[in-house]
Design an enzyme around this catalytic site. Structure first.
Site, short mmCIF file in Angstrom:
data_model
loop_
_atom_site.label_atom_id
_atom_site.label_comp_id
_atom_site.label_asym_id
_atom_site.label_seq_id
_atom_site.Cartn_x
_atom_site.Cartn_y
_atom_site.Cartn_z
N CYS A 105 0.81 -1.21 0.00
CA CYS A 105 0.00 0.00 0.00
C CYS A 105 0.85 1.27 0.00
O CYS A 105 0.47 2.27 -0.62
CB CYS A 105 -0.94 -0.01 1.19
SG CYS A 105 -0.10 -0.23 2.78
N HIS B 298 -1.85 0.12 7.00
CA HIS B 298 -2.24 0.53 5.64
C HIS B 298 -1.85 1.99 5.42
O HIS B 298 -1.65 2.75 6.37
CB HIS B 298 -3.75 0.34 5.47
CG HIS B 298 -4.21 0.38 4.05
ND1 HIS B 298 -3.72 -0.45 3.08
CD2 HIS B 298 -5.15 1.17 3.43
CE1 HIS B 298 -4.32 -0.21 1.94
NE2 HIS B 298 -5.19 0.78 2.12
N ASP C 52 -8.08 5.61 -2.10
CA ASP C 52 -7.20 4.49 -1.77
C ASP C 52 -6.86 3.71 -3.03
O ASP C 52 -7.68 2.94 -3.54
CB ASP C 52 -7.89 3.57 -0.76
CG ASP C 52 -6.96 2.48 -0.25
OD1 ASP C 52 -5.79 2.44 -0.68
OD2 ASP C 52 -7.40 1.65 0.58
#
Length: 672
Positions: free
Chosen positions: A410, A454, A470
């Site tokens: 991520c 994350h 995201d």
């Protein structure tokens, strides 16, 4: 050796047991040589007791102190870990006292040090398992004290009596825990840095967060008051990383804390509200976690101007705090000049291919939102891969990732997207935290682990403020919808840093249920015992007595407690009234005081027989009666426990004797 033999053998057994139990929890956290020295002292003490090895003389003890104590300070030199130094010195001191233990007094000192070490253990861990273990150690310590004051030699008898004593103390302990005003305990002091910094850092280099994805350590637990949001909505914001040096994203040092009211000036009162409690594991860092637009109900927690939660001091112990979140509300519709400059900051050079791509997209899309969506669509359409084990990148990390490896975690996607947007002139920043969580059905709460770590991107859009995007949801949507544990279940690096984690058995139903039940017990322990502070105490009293009745209710409870204790004291006095009021010793001392009024006081240290013969010489006419008193006193005080008839006999003799003495004195006075 004669003095050593005065220590009961059963006591020596208990001493070895409780010292070993006290040392065990410290073995993993103390340097190996200190633990080895302590256990060597136990072996040496055992050899001394068995006459297999001599006791250390004063010179040997002095040499040990001159070597070990400076060694402890050298071990922690430059780290300023005062707690670890103090604990090490206390352990070493207890072991050295064990070596020179010769009589009962030394045993009592070792026992007192044992109780102190028992409290010290709570500095490092207050878990339910640690509390249970320390309760067993206390049971052994009490057994040792009983063995020192009992003719019983069987260790099982000492253990049985100690268990009864602990059970008798339990109701009083519970009452004091619930009602006595809360004060900061010994274990609330900050732990040293050696306890380790865990979780999200204030720096993010490609690959950092992927390392957390290999860990099964617990980050925090969350309980919602009401309906819990779906997994894809659980974005736990922790840090805003808005400074980029070409490789690493960092937290801006200018994010000063501001009052909550100013941060939430734009909050829509009709917006959906999420209310939840969080119990955060120790991180040694001050930042906390919450869903977007968090408003904290707990004292000591602030919001910085980026809308992230900050504790006043590093989280060195488990921390419980209450939060309200307004996830649909706008934040920073108007962007200040300073915030805009921070959200557009980039190095002057580097990553030329990424810069060219961003400029190309800027020319193609006039709308900022359209450009954002174009980047996300590029991640979705082109062959990008989401992995826990990304390849190593060169200094031009953005170019390397976007055009060469195309494999990342991520942090790679959030960092590269933020970079492209800034080049295109759109304010953007990286947000680090956690996403998702595992639901525990046995107590209706979420468990958020380190592998839920994350990173995502927040983009500032005109009229909307900061909006979350995201890129991971476009590259690997199952990671967001199903959760990290489901997505990474078959990945080679998943739980690599937690080889003994129970999470490895989540596919075995009965083991998974056992894991969840144990965690639910630990959660309840932390929520209602460790976190039982003044606020929870007042809440408990309000539920028990009502808000209006709390003040007088406490008075009534204290009065009832005093009444119960008074009744117990009265009952004990009634049971022992004959023993306490009519003892042989009390009657005899009354006789001595009466004789002192006639100028015939008993001298200091003078025994009963010597005093009787001296009185007989002074009062020859009463010699027979005085010797009878002496005989009864000696039988009652020294020969056997005094019986009621013996006390009555002595009282009658004393009264007869005193009457004759008084009569003789009166006769002498009238004759004169």
């Amino acid at each position: 050796m004669a003095l050593i033999n005065q220590i009961p053998r059963a006591s020596f057994f208990w001493i070895l047991v409780f010292m070993s139990m006290l040392l065990l929890p410290h073995v993993a956290r103390l340097p190996l040589w200190i633990s080895a020295f302590c256990f060597l002292c136990l072996v040496w003490r055992t050899a001394i007791h068995l006459d297999s090895f001599p006791s250390p003389n004063s010179w040997v003890r002095l040499l040990i102190i001159l070597v070990v104590v400076p060694g402890i300070f050298m071990q922690y030199q430059g780290t300023a870990e005062a707690i670890d130094i103090s604990v090490s010195l206390l352990l070493v001191g207890a072991c050295l006292k064990l070596l020179e233990m010769r009589d009962r007094r030394d045993v009592y000192i070792v026992i007192i040090l044992g109780f102190l070490l028992l409290m010290v253990g709570f500095i490092y861990s207050q878990s339910m398992l640690a509390a249970t273990y320390n309760l067993l150690v206390m049971l052994v310590l009490l057994s040792c004290m009983l063995s020192m004051n009992s003719h019983e030699t069987a260790p099982s008898k000492h253990l049985q009596l100690a268990s009864v004593m602990l059970m008798q103390c339990a109701p009083l302990m519970l009452a004091m825990f619930l009602l006595v005003p809360r004060v900061a305990p010994l274990w609330a002091m900050p732990l040293p840095a050696s306890a380790g910094q865990t979780g999200i850092s204030d720096e993010m280099t490609p690959g950092d967060i992927s390392r957390l994805g290999r860990s099964g350590e617990l980050a925090f637990r969350a309980t919602f008051n009401g309906q819990q949001p779906p997994n894809q909505a659980l974005y736990w914001r922790g840090l805003v990383l808005d400074h980029f040096d070409g490789r690493t994203w960092r937290r801006s040092r200018s994010a000063l804390a501001e009052p909550t009211q100013k941060v939430f000036a734009e909050t829509d009162p009709n917006a959906d509200i999420l209310e939840y409690d969080i119990i955060l594991e120790p991180t040694q860092q001050p930042w906390l976690f919450g869903i977007r637009m968090a408003e904290v109900q707990s004292a000591g927690v602030l919001l910085d101007r980026n809308g992230t939660l900050v504790n006043r001091r590093p989280v060195n112990q488990r921390l419980q705090y209450q939060v309200k979140s307004y996830p649909a509300a706008a934040f920073d519709r108007e962007l200040s000049r300073r915030s805009r400059a921070e959200a557009l900051q980039l190095p002057e050079a580097g990553n030329p291919a990424a810069r060219a791509l961003a400029n190309e997209l800027r020319q193609r899309y006039d709308s900022d939102l359209d450009l954002v969506m174009a980047i996300l669509q590029r991640f979705s359409d082109e062959p990008f891969f989401y992995t826990l084990t990304p390849p190593i990148l060169s200094e031009a990390s953005i170019d390397d990732f976007l055009f060469q490896t195309r494999e990342g975690f991520c942090a790679h996607y959030a960092g590269s997207m933020t970079y492209l947007l800034r080049v295109a002139g759109i304010p953007a920043r990286v947000v680090a935290g956690y996403q998702g969580g595992e639901f525990n059905r046995f107590d209706d709460y979420l468990m958020i682990y380190q592998y839920n770590a994350h990173a995502w991107t927040e983009v500032w859009l005109e009229g909307r403020g900061w909006v979350r995007f995201d890129p991971t949801a476009w590259v690997a949507p199952d990671r967001i919808i199903q959760g990290a544990e489901s997505f990474f279940a078959d990945s080679s690096g998943f739980l690599e840093e937690s080889p003994f984690s129970f999470l490895r058995f989540r596919d075995t139903p009965w083991l998974n249920n056992l894991r969840l039940r144990l965690d639910a017990m630990d959660y309840a322990w932390n929520r209602w015992v460790i976190s039982y502070d003044t606020d929870l105490q007042l809440q408990f009293l309000d539920n028990l007595l009502g808000v209006e009745g709390r003040k007088w209710g406490l008075t009534v409870l204290l009065a009832l407690l005093a009444a119960v204790l008074s009744l117990v004291a009265l009952w004990l006095w009634w049971q022992r009234r004959e023993e306490s009021l009519d003892t042989m010793e009390r009657v005899y001392l009354q006789f001595c005081r009466r004789m002192a009024r006639y100028g015939l006081a008993r001298e200091t240290g003078e025994g009963a027989s010597a005093y009787a013969h001296r009185l007989a010489a002074a009062l020859p006419q009463l010699k027979k009666l005085l010797l009878q008193v002496d005989q009864v006193v000696n039988q009652g005080l020294y020969a056997a426990p005094a019986r009621t008839e013996q006390v009555k006999n002595l009282r009658a003799l004393v009264n007869q004797l005193l009457r004759q003495v008084k009569a003789n004195r009166n006769t002498s006075a009238s004759g004169a």
